[in-house]
Design a protein around this motif. Structure first.
Motif, PDB file in Angstrom:
ATOM      1  N   TYR B   4       0.864  -1.370  -0.244  1.00  0.00           N
ATOM      2  CA  TYR B   4       0.023  -0.024   0.052  1.00  0.00           C
ATOM      3  C   TYR B   4       0.863   1.296  -0.006  1.00  0.00           C
ATOM      4  O   TYR B   4       1.693   1.498   0.927  1.00  0.00           O
ATOM      5  CB  TYR B   4      -0.798   0.189   1.245  1.00  0.00           C
ATOM      6  CG  TYR B   4      -1.886  -1.183   1.402  1.00  0.00           C
ATOM      7  CD1 TYR B   4      -3.004  -0.973   0.655  1.00  0.00           C
ATOM      8  CD2 TYR B   4      -1.721  -2.459   1.831  1.00  0.00           C
ATOM      9  CE1 TYR B   4      -4.197  -2.303   0.497  1.00  0.00           C
ATOM     10  CE2 TYR B   4      -2.236  -3.528   1.695  1.00  0.00           C
ATOM     11  CZ  TYR B   4      -3.424  -3.365   1.182  1.00  0.00           C
ATOM     12  OH  TYR B   4      -4.261  -4.367   0.908  1.00  0.00           O
ATOM     13  N   HIS B   5       0.673   2.062  -1.123  1.00  0.00           N
ATOM     14  CA  HIS B   5       1.661   3.213  -1.273  1.00  0.00           C
ATOM     15  C   HIS B   5       0.517   4.636  -1.285  1.00  0.00           C
ATOM     16  O   HIS B   5      -0.425   4.420  -1.593  1.00  0.00           O
ATOM     17  CB  HIS B   5       2.152   3.285  -2.768  1.00  0.00           C
ATOM     18  CG  HIS B   5       2.993   1.923  -3.103  1.00  0.00           C
ATOM     19  ND1 HIS B   5       4.439   1.714  -2.382  1.00  0.00           N
ATOM     20  CD2 HIS B   5       2.612   0.649  -3.472  1.00  0.00           C
ATOM     21  CE1 HIS B   5       4.741   0.510  -2.848  1.00  0.00           C
ATOM     22  NE2 HIS B   5       3.720  -0.418  -3.283  1.00  0.00           N
ATOM     23  N   PRO B   6       1.397   5.478  -1.036  1.00  0.00           N
ATOM     24  CA  PRO B   6       0.697   7.044  -1.089  1.00  0.00           C
ATOM     25  C   PRO B   6       0.113   7.022  -2.684  1.00  0.00           C
ATOM     26  O   PRO B   6       0.789   6.648  -3.666  1.00  0.00           O
ATOM     27  CB  PRO B   6       1.721   8.239  -0.763  1.00  0.00           C
ATOM     28  CG  PRO B   6       2.838   7.353  -0.058  1.00  0.00           C
ATOM     29  CD  PRO B   6       2.916   5.786  -0.611  1.00  0.00           C
ATOM     30  N   SER B   7      -0.937   7.685  -2.676  1.00  0.00           N
ATOM     31  CA  SER B   7      -1.376   8.011  -4.246  1.00  0.00           C
ATOM     32  C   SER B   7      -0.710   8.862  -4.898  1.00  0.00           C
ATOM     33  O   SER B   7       0.339   9.641  -4.363  1.00  0.00           O
ATOM     34  CB  SER B   7      -2.888   8.473  -4.078  1.00  0.00           C
ATOM     35  OG  SER B   7      -2.844   9.841  -3.414  1.00  0.00           O
ATOM     36  N   THR B  29       8.028   8.557   5.937  1.00  0.00           N
ATOM     37  CA  THR B  29       8.373   7.534   6.604  1.00  0.00           C
ATOM     38  C   THR B  29       8.264   6.164   5.476  1.00  0.00           C
ATOM     39  O   THR B  29       8.906   5.298   5.834  1.00  0.00           O
ATOM     40  CB  THR B  29       7.641   7.430   7.827  1.00  0.00           C
ATOM     41  OG1 THR B  29       7.655   8.503   8.800  1.00  0.00           O
ATOM     42  CG2 THR B  29       7.884   6.303   8.788  1.00  0.00           C
ATOM     43  N   HIS B  30       7.126   6.507   4.753  1.00  0.00           N
ATOM     44  CA  HIS B  30       6.808   5.284   3.852  1.00  0.00           C
ATOM     45  C   HIS B  30       8.196   5.109   2.924  1.00  0.00           C
ATOM     46  O   HIS B  30       8.719   4.160   2.814  1.00  0.00           O
ATOM     47  CB  HIS B  30       5.680   5.649   3.041  1.00  0.00           C
ATOM     48  CG  HIS B  30       5.643   4.574   1.778  1.00  0.00           C
ATOM     49  ND1 HIS B  30       4.872   3.402   1.984  1.00  0.00           N
ATOM     50  CD2 HIS B  30       5.664   4.759   0.597  1.00  0.00           C
ATOM     51  CE1 HIS B  30       4.755   2.820   0.817  1.00  0.00           C
ATOM     52  NE2 HIS B  30       5.193   3.658  -0.043  1.00  0.00           N
ATOM     53  N   LEU B  31       8.748   6.528   2.464  1.00  0.00           N
ATOM     54  CA  LEU B  31       9.903   6.409   1.553  1.00  0.00           C
ATOM     55  C   LEU B  31      11.171   5.566   2.280  1.00  0.00           C
ATOM     56  O   LEU B  31      11.824   5.157   1.266  1.00  0.00           O
ATOM     57  CB  LEU B  31      10.354   7.631   1.249  1.00  0.00           C
ATOM     58  CG  LEU B  31       9.300   8.550   0.459  1.00  0.00           C
ATOM     59  CD1 LEU B  31       9.676   9.624   0.111  1.00  0.00           C
ATOM     60  CD2 LEU B  31       8.873   7.787  -0.866  1.00  0.00           C
ATOM     61  N   HIS B  33      11.035   2.953   3.508  1.00  0.00           N
ATOM     62  CA  HIS B  33      11.009   1.591   3.344  1.00  0.00           C
ATOM     63  C   HIS B  33      10.607   1.125   1.805  1.00  0.00           C
ATOM     64  O   HIS B  33      10.537   0.106   1.450  1.00  0.00           O
ATOM     65  CB  HIS B  33       9.772   0.963   4.173  1.00  0.00           C
ATOM     66  CG  HIS B  33       9.806   1.252   5.638  1.00  0.00           C
ATOM     67  ND1 HIS B  33       9.294   2.352   6.418  1.00  0.00           N
ATOM     68  CD2 HIS B  33      10.367   0.256   6.637  1.00  0.00           C
ATOM     69  CE1 HIS B  33       9.392   1.992   7.577  1.00  0.00           C
ATOM     70  NE2 HIS B  33      10.094   1.061   7.771  1.00  0.00           N
ATOM     71  N   CYS B  34      10.508   2.347   0.839  1.00  0.00           N
ATOM     72  CA  CYS B  34       9.755   1.988  -0.303  1.00  0.00           C
ATOM     73  C   CYS B  34      10.782   2.425  -1.107  1.00  0.00           C
ATOM     74  O   CYS B  34      10.716   3.961  -1.688  1.00  0.00           O
ATOM     75  CB  CYS B  34       8.548   2.384  -0.294  1.00  0.00           C
ATOM     76  SG  CYS B  34       7.625   2.022  -1.914  1.00  0.00           S
ATOM     77  N   ASN B  35      11.443   1.703  -2.038  1.00  0.00           N
ATOM     78  CA  ASN B  35      12.267   1.881  -3.154  1.00  0.00           C
ATOM     79  C   ASN B  35      11.523   2.646  -4.243  1.00  0.00           C
ATOM     80  O   ASN B  35      11.888   3.264  -5.266  1.00  0.00           O
ATOM     81  CB  ASN B  35      13.208   1.027  -3.450  1.00  0.00           C
ATOM     82  CG  ASN B  35      14.170   1.291  -4.462  1.00  0.00           C
ATOM     83  OD1 ASN B  35      14.093   1.314  -5.831  1.00  0.00           O
ATOM     84  ND2 ASN B  35      15.358   1.989  -4.053  1.00  0.00           N
ATOM     85  N   GLU B  36      10.345   2.066  -4.692  1.00  0.00           N
ATOM     86  CA  GLU B  36       9.497   2.328  -5.649  1.00  0.00           C
ATOM     87  C   GLU B  36       9.106   3.588  -5.586  1.00  0.00           C
ATOM     88  O   GLU B  36       9.277   4.335  -6.614  1.00  0.00           O
ATOM     89  CB  GLU B  36       8.352   1.317  -5.555  1.00  0.00           C
ATOM     90  CG  GLU B  36       7.418   1.097  -7.101  1.00  0.00           C
ATOM     91  CD  GLU B  36       6.278   0.210  -6.781  1.00  0.00           C
ATOM     92  OE1 GLU B  36       6.434  -0.667  -6.088  1.00  0.00           O
ATOM     93  OE2 GLU B  36       5.330   0.399  -7.445  1.00  0.00           O
ATOM     94  N   CYS B  37       8.401   3.857  -4.640  1.00  0.00           N
ATOM     95  CA  CYS B  37       7.962   5.557  -4.275  1.00  0.00           C
ATOM     96  C   CYS B  37       9.324   6.464  -4.365  1.00  0.00           C
ATOM     97  O   CYS B  37       9.129   7.491  -4.862  1.00  0.00           O
ATOM     98  CB  CYS B  37       7.141   5.483  -3.048  1.00  0.00           C
ATOM     99  SG  CYS B  37       5.785   4.837  -3.352  1.00  0.00           S
ATOM    100  N   GLN B  38      10.420   5.931  -4.121  1.00  0.00           N
ATOM    101  CA  GLN B  38      11.654   6.871  -4.039  1.00  0.00           C
ATOM    102  C   GLN B  38      11.880   7.258  -5.593  1.00  0.00           C
ATOM    103  O   GLN B  38      12.150   8.418  -5.734  1.00  0.00           O
ATOM    104  CB  GLN B  38      12.785   5.983  -3.422  1.00  0.00           C
ATOM    105  CG  GLN B  38      12.778   6.212  -1.807  1.00  0.00           C
ATOM    106  CD  GLN B  38      14.275   5.507  -1.257  1.00  0.00           C
ATOM    107  OE1 GLN B  38      15.434   5.708  -1.949  1.00  0.00           O
ATOM    108  NE2 GLN B  38      14.266   5.278  -0.179  1.00  0.00           N
TER     109      GLN B  38
HETATM  110 ZN   LIG Z   1       5.724   2.995  -1.895  1.00  0.00          ZN
END
Ligand SMILES: [Zn+2]
Lengths: 191, 233
Positions: B4-7, B29-31, B33-38
C-alpha cells in the motif's frame, strides 16, 4: 595569453559547483547567484505575490545552503537544477513554518533527506538522463490546462484540493489533469 | 513487501512541497521503506526542477541583494557555515536499539531513544496512544500501540486519516497491512482492524482535525500577508 575553453552554461555551472566545494570559490558562487536567485525569487513570489522580503530571505538562504552543501551535490544522481529546486522547496517550507502564527513543530529537514541513492549505477544514470529529456520535451507539448495545474501545485505550493477550489473545478478534474500530464511525461505509470 | 503506497496525488504534492507537514511526515516514513516510491519522487522532483527553471524571470535589479549577501559571506563567514551537528538532536544508535525497534529517521525529531520513552496513554488494556504533536487547528500526529491479536477501538472522525505501519501488522476486511504500508482512509470509511496474533502493532497516525481544511499555505500565510501588506485589511 591562453584562453579558457568556452563552456556551455550548464557545464559552467557544474564546474562552478565543484569549484565552490573544492576551493570555496566566491566568483563561482557569484555566477550561480546571478543565475539562480531570480528563479528562486519568482518561485517564492508565485506562492506569495508581492512578498519581496520573503523572496529575498529565501533566495539568500538557498545560496547559503549551496555554499555550505556544494560538497554533498552528486551530479550522477540529480541535475544541478533538481538539486537547487529541492533546496528552494525546503527553504520555502522552512521559512513559512518559522514565520507563521501556526508554527509547526515538524522540522522539514528530517523529511526530505531520506532519498539516498545506491552507488552510482550506469544503467540508472542513463535512465535518469532519458527521464530528463522526456520531461523537458514533453512539458513544451502539454495542453495549457494540464500545465496550469502543474504550475499551481509546484510553483504556487497548492495542494490538489486547493487548486480545485481556486479554479472552481471538481477535485476529480484536477486529479485527472495531473495524472494525464504525468502520464504524458512518462513520470507516472499506473501500478 | 509493501503493498500500500501513497497515491500519485500525495506523492506529487510531497515532491512539490505543497503537502501539509504532518502528511509529509507519513510519506517520508513510507519512503524509508519503499524504493519504488523513492524512484517516483525522483522523477517528480525532476519535473519540479523543469517548472522551476522555466519560471519567468523578473527584470528587477538584484545588485543590492547581491552586495549585502557577499558582504555577509565575507564578514561573518562563521555565522553562515553550519556545523554538521547544528539543529540535529544527538542520535545514539545503542540507545536507539534498546527496545529492539529501529526508529525511522523521519521520527527522530520526536523520538530520540526509543518508543518506550514516549508518554503513552493507556486507553484500554490492549491499546495505547502517544501524541507526538497537535497542530493548532490542524492535524493530530500520534503513535498507536496495540497488543497482538487485539481489536483497534472503533473511532469516529470527520477528517481523513493516514496510518503508516511502523511495526507488526494488522488487517481489516480489505486486506493485511504490514511494516511500511501507507493507508489513507476518508471519514466515510468504516472498518474494524485487528492486529495479527504474532506481534504487537505500532502505527503512526495523522488525523485531520474535524474542521474543514482551509489549506496549509493559506493558514500559514495569513499572518505573513498581514505583515507584508499592513494596509490591505
Ligand atoms: Zn511506496
Amino acid at each position: 595569453m591562453e584562453r579558457a575553453p568556452l563552456l556551455q552554461p550548464d557545464e559552467q555551472r557544474l564546474t562552478d559547483i565543484s569549484a565552490i566545494a573544492e576551493r570555496r570559490d566566491q566568483a563561482a558562487l557569484s555566477r550561480l547567484f546571478d543565475h539562480y536567485v531570480p528563479k528562486i525569487r519568482s518561485f517564492c513570489l508565485a506562492a506569495q505575490p508581492g512578498a519581496n522580503l520573503m523572496a529575498d530571505d529565501i533566495a539568500q538562504e538557498v545560496m547559503i545552503r549551496i555554499w555550505n552543501k556544494a560538497h554533498t551535490y552528486k551530479p550522477e544522481s540529480a541535475s544541478l537544477n533538481t538539486w537547487v529546486f529541492t533546496l528552494a522547496r525546503n527553504a520555502r517550507i522552512d521559512y513559512l513554518r518559522k514565520n507563521s502564527r501556526h508554527q509547526s513543530d515538524i522540522d522539514p529537514e528530517y523529511l526530505w533527506q531520506n532519498i539516498v541513492d545506491e552507488n552510482a549505477d550506469p544503467f540508472k544514470d542513463a535512465q535518469h538522463k532519458r527521464d530528463q529529456e522526456r520531461i523537458q520535451q514533453g512539458l513544451n507539448k502539454l495542453p495549457p490546462d494540464q500545465k496550469e495545474v502543474l504550475l499551481k501545485v509546484y510553483l504556487e505550493g497548492k495542494t490538489h484540493k486547493e487548486a480545485a477550489e481556486e479554479l472552481s473545478l471538481p477535485l476529480g478534474t484536477i486529479k485527472s489533469r495531473v495524472r494525464l500530464a504525468l502520464h504524458k511525461l512518462t513520470i507516472y505509470i499506473k501500478r | 513487501m509493501i503493498n500500500y503506497h501513497p497515491s500519485i496525488e500525495i506523492l506529487t504534492d510531497y515532491a512539490a512541497g505543497s503537502l501539509p507537514l504532518a502528511h509529509s511526515l507519513c510519506v517520508s516514513t513510507h519512503l524509508e521503506h519503499c524504493n519504488e516510491c523513492q524512484q517516483q519522487i525522483k522523477k517528480l522532483e525532476t519535473l519540479g526542477a523543469h517548472l522551476f527553471d522555466q519560471g519567468h524571470t523578473e527584470h528587477r535589479q538584484l545588485s543590492n541583494l547581491k552586495d549585502s549577501f557577499f558582504k555577509r559571506l565575507t564578514e561573518e563567514p562563521e555565522d553562515l557555515v553550519e556545523s554538521p551537528q547544528a539543529n540535529k538532536k544527538p542520535v545514539n544508535e545503542d540507545v536507539m536499539q534498546w527496545d529492539d525497534y529501529k526508529i525511522p529517521n523521519s521520527l527522530r525529531q520526536f523520538i530520540t531513544k526509543g518508543y518506550n520513552e514516549l508518554n503513552w496513554m493507556r486507553l484500554s488494556p490492549s491499546f495505547k496512544i502517544a501524541t507526538l504533536y497537535n497542530e493548532e487547528g490542524g492535524a493530530q500526529v500520534a503513535l498507536t500501540r496495540i497488543k497482538a491479536g487485539a481489536h483497534m477501538p472503533v473511532h469516529t472522525h470527520t477528517g481523513d486519516e493516514i496510518t503508516l505501519v511502523l511495526q507488526g501488522a494488522f488487517s481489516d476486511e480489505s486486506g493485511v497491512y504490514r511494516k511500511g504500508d501507507f493507508i489513507n482512509r476518508d471519514a466515510s470509511h468504516k472498518h474494524q482492524p485487528i492486529v495479527t496474533k504474532d506481534a504487537e502493532c505500532i502505527c503512526l497516525t495523522v488525523l485531520d482535525a474535524p474542521i474543514e481544511f482551509t489549506g496549509w499555505f493559506a493558514r500559514l500565510l495569513n499572518p505573513l500577508i498581514r505583515r507584508y501588506h499592513p494596509h490591505s485589511h
